[in-house]
Write an enzyme that holds these catalytic residues in place. Structure first.
Site, mmCIF file in Angstrom:
data_model
loop_
_atom_site.group_PDB
_atom_site.id
_atom_site.type_symbol
_atom_site.label_atom_id
_atom_site.label_comp_id
_atom_site.label_asym_id
_atom_site.label_seq_id
_atom_site.Cartn_x
_atom_site.Cartn_y
_atom_site.Cartn_z
ATOM 1 N N ASP A 216 0.837 -1.197 0.000
ATOM 2 C CA ASP A 216 0.000 0.000 0.000
ATOM 3 C C ASP A 216 0.879 1.257 0.000
ATOM 4 O O ASP A 216 2.052 1.200 0.390
ATOM 5 C CB ASP A 216 -0.878 0.047 1.256
HETATM 6 N N1 URA Z 1 -1.270 -6.034 3.802
HETATM 7 C C1 URA Z 1 -1.752 -4.777 3.849
HETATM 8 O O1 URA Z 1 -2.782 -4.532 4.468
HETATM 9 N N2 URA Z 1 -1.064 -3.807 3.219
HETATM 10 C C2 URA Z 1 0.097 -4.017 2.554
HETATM 11 O O2 URA Z 1 0.687 -3.079 2.011
HETATM 12 C C3 URA Z 1 0.582 -5.340 2.520
HETATM 13 C C4 URA Z 1 -0.116 -6.325 3.146
#
Ligand code: URA
Length: 229
Positions: A102
């Site tokens: 993310d």
């Molecule tokens: N899980 C998440 O919630 N975000 C990420 O960036 C990676 C795994």
């Protein structure tokens, strides 16, 4: 080969744009500015575009990046800078992330132009383990270890998550190992138990361990590449 064909192929741009770049005197062959796309190149000649030597890429490329917050893992985004900002390589746009993070997640991103290799990392069939350092808003309880190990139901999903290993470090910090890559999986797993992830960092994918500072990248070793064969 014609110079314009070589440039279009190796820069990943159209011949029309190549023509404009040639007219703008951005291309040299063996140090001499060449403006004609019809110029015939020999394999020994060195082509430079905008001061960068164009090295014909004949083999697949594999990198690790330590992603800071604020960068997206897709290679084209109208609203945010992408991880390619950090990659000082020819034709960075040919690379893709083998498993995205993310915008606000930091840590290990693997980048490659080898689609089969990245499939082995991202495909649920291969159960590739990813290790995350998690910081949460509410104190962690040891009951979560069993809950996550058994699998939990995420909002709007039917199947339970695959067994995940939770190691509680202190009240607000844990390490979570998962072998799937569902959308926002880690954040949603903690949301499902009424907690909230306030910081997330990926430190390992399979046997590959992040070992470089934030914002830096490096080539993977042959052993690291082969670890997904
Ligand atoms: N899980 C998440 O919630 N975000 C990420 O960036 C990676 C795994």
């Amino acid at each position: 080969m014609r110079l314009d064909k070589f440039l279009a192929h190796h820069l990943g741009i159209s011949r029309t744009i190549v023509g404009k770049e040639l007219k703008a005197k951005k291309v040299t062959v063996d140090g001499e500015i060449i403006k004609s796309g019809a110029y015939q190149l020999t394999p020994q000649q060195q082509v430079e575009y905008d001061g960068y030597i164009i090295t014909p890429v004949t083999e697949n490329r594999y990198f690790m990046l330590n992603k800071p917050q604020g960068y997206v893992c897709s290679t084209d985004d109208p609203d945010h800078p992408t991880i390619l900002y950090f990659i000082d390589e020819p034709m960075p746009e040919k690379l893709h992330a083998a498993g995205r993070l993310d915008l606000d997640t930091t840590g290990l991103v693997l980048l490659t132009d080898d689609g089969k290799w990245s499939h082995r990392i991202t495909s649920p069939k291969h159960h590739c383990q990813k290790v995350y350092e998690v910081t949460v808003e509410q104190p962690l309880s040891s009951d979560l270890i069993e809950l996550f190990a058994k699998g939990i139901k995420l909002k709007s999903e039917k199947s339970l998550t695959k067994p995940a290993q939770l190691m509680i470090i202190d009240d607000y910090h844990a390490e979570l190992t998962i072998s799937e890559g569902r959308y926002h999986q880690v954040k949603r797993m903690f949301a499902a138990v009424n907690n909230h992830v306030i910081a997330l960092h990926r430190k390992q994918i399979g046997n590959i361990i992040l070992d470089i500072p934030e914002g830096k990248y490096r080539l993977l070793t042959q052993d690291e590449i082969n670890s997904f064969s």
